[in-house]
Scaffold this active site. Structure first.
Site, PDB file in Angstrom:
ATOM      1  N   ALA A 188     -36.958  55.633  -1.818  1.00  0.00           N
ATOM      2  CA  ALA A 188     -36.087  54.670  -2.495  1.00  0.00           C
ATOM      3  C   ALA A 188     -36.850  54.127  -3.689  1.00  0.00           C
ATOM      4  O   ALA A 188     -38.087  54.142  -3.712  1.00  0.00           O
ATOM      5  CB  ALA A 188     -35.705  53.538  -1.545  1.00  0.00           C
ATOM      6  N   CYS A 189     -36.149  53.655  -4.695  1.00  0.00           N
ATOM      7  CA  CYS A 189     -36.816  53.181  -5.906  1.00  0.00           C
ATOM      8  C   CYS A 189     -37.821  52.078  -5.570  1.00  0.00           C
ATOM      9  O   CYS A 189     -37.677  51.365  -4.580  1.00  0.00           O
ATOM     10  CB  CYS A 189     -35.791  52.714  -6.948  1.00  0.00           C
ATOM     11  SG  CYS A 189     -35.247  51.016  -6.768  1.00  0.00           S
ATOM     12  N   LEU A 190     -38.832  51.949  -6.408  1.00  0.00           N
ATOM     13  CA  LEU A 190     -39.936  51.026  -6.130  1.00  0.00           C
ATOM     14  C   LEU A 190     -39.508  49.566  -6.057  1.00  0.00           C
ATOM     15  O   LEU A 190     -40.201  48.740  -5.474  1.00  0.00           O
ATOM     16  CB  LEU A 190     -41.025  51.195  -7.198  1.00  0.00           C
ATOM     17  CG  LEU A 190     -41.705  52.568  -7.241  1.00  0.00           C
ATOM     18  CD1 LEU A 190     -42.721  52.619  -8.392  1.00  0.00           C
ATOM     19  CD2 LEU A 190     -42.393  52.889  -5.923  1.00  0.00           C
ATOM     20  N   SER A 191     -38.346  49.248  -6.608  1.00  0.00           N
ATOM     21  CA  SER A 191     -37.864  47.865  -6.535  1.00  0.00           C
ATOM     22  C   SER A 191     -37.599  47.427  -5.101  1.00  0.00           C
ATOM     23  O   SER A 191     -37.588  46.234  -4.800  1.00  0.00           O
ATOM     24  CB  SER A 191     -36.585  47.706  -7.367  1.00  0.00           C
ATOM     25  OG  SER A 191     -36.844  47.966  -8.724  1.00  0.00           O
ATOM     26  N   SER A 192     -37.364  48.389  -4.232  1.00  0.00           N
ATOM     27  CA  SER A 192     -37.067  48.066  -2.833  1.00  0.00           C
ATOM     28  C   SER A 192     -38.292  47.579  -2.070  1.00  0.00           C
ATOM     29  O   SER A 192     -38.182  47.214  -0.898  1.00  0.00           O
ATOM     30  CB  SER A 192     -36.487  49.294  -2.129  1.00  0.00           C
ATOM     31  OG  SER A 192     -37.462  50.323  -2.029  1.00  0.00           O
TER      32      SER A 192
END
Length: 269
Positions: free
Chosen positions: A174-178
């Protein structure tokens, strides 16, 4: 529905679309979708990948290499989530902003190339977690062929293995923002710290990795069957020292291990 029936349904639905732009991250789901779409539609399918500070270089390279090998037209767009108003503040519906921006841009790309439909890689299993990004998908008329064909993640891995796809056993990403608790501001510097920390663990041989950002503290999640690798003093010291160089004052191991959406455990739905 029998497993083969699901694949037949997927192929039939894609054929009926005539032309398709696949939001392609290089992950298990979008790789499988792109392969099937390419087999069914030939040159009437394109892959669109978004580059941003939340998308590691290793993931982009894998996506680019696969698209080239598959012989599909691959279009790279810039979609910097941190520039989206409200995104960096990391609200619980953060993914909505991201997906709305992403698919709005993909719609423009599709229009330029005469492509009728835009598809994401959502599958049936994605309905079981909190995913505000699906709201944007629905609002913008994006289709989800894998979900419509009732395909689960296990189904997709099964067919991917049969087709010889390199992603059949690829860990979920999942994208690093998660990696950030909701309400904690996201910056490029913090994203870079997470990227370096996770890459270090991957280089050590860990397969499924998340490094969650809690200000001075890095909380490491690895798959449950990899947790025992940390019962090694030398490894513990190496990881601690590297994470300290990266910028974390403290490094912890999540005793439960990796699980999808662990940051969602703190919110009430």
């Amino acid at each position: 529905m029998m497993l083969q029936d699901k694949l037949n349904t997927l192929q039939s639905n894609i054929k009926d679309m005539g032309s398709l732009a696949v939001a392609f991250s290089g992950g298990v789901d979008s790789t499988f979708l792109l392969k099937v779409a390419r087999d069914v539609l030939g040159d009437n399918v394109i892959a669109v990948t978004a580059c941003s500070s939340t998308y590691p270089e290793r993931e982009f390279k894998e996506a680019s290499d696969f698209a080239k090998k598959l012989g599909v037209k691959h279009i790279v767009i810039i979609s910097e989530e941190l520039d989206i108003e409200g995104f960096a503040e990391n609200p619980v519906n953060r993914c909505y902003f991201c997906k709305h921006e992403l698919f709005s841009k993909i719609k423009n790309v599709a229009k330029e190339h005469g492509i009728e439909y835009i598809a994401d890689g959502s599958n049936v299993d994605d309905l079981g977690d909190y995913r505000p990004g699906l709201k944007a998908v629905n609002e913008l008329g994006v289709v989800s062929p894998l979900k419509d064909a009732k395909l689960t993640k296990d189904d997709i891995r099964h067919f991917s293995k049969e087709m010889g796809l390199p992603t059949w056993d690829k860990p979920a990403f999942a994208c690093l923002s998660s990696r950030f608790p909701y309400g904690h501001k996201i910056t490029k510097e913090k994203l870079n710290m997470i990227d370096k920390a996770e890459q270090y663990l991957l280089d050590l041989g860990f397969k499924q990795v998340r490094v969650r950002y809690h200000e001075d503290i890095a909380r490491i999640e690895v798959s449950p069957n990899e947790r025992n690798k940390f019962f090694n003093e030398q490894l513990l010291d190496k990881v601690y020292e590297m994470f300290k160089q990266i910028g974390f004052k403290y490094t912890t191991l999540d005793l439960k291990g990796y699980r999808t959406g662990s940051m969602n455990e703190t919110i009430s739905l």
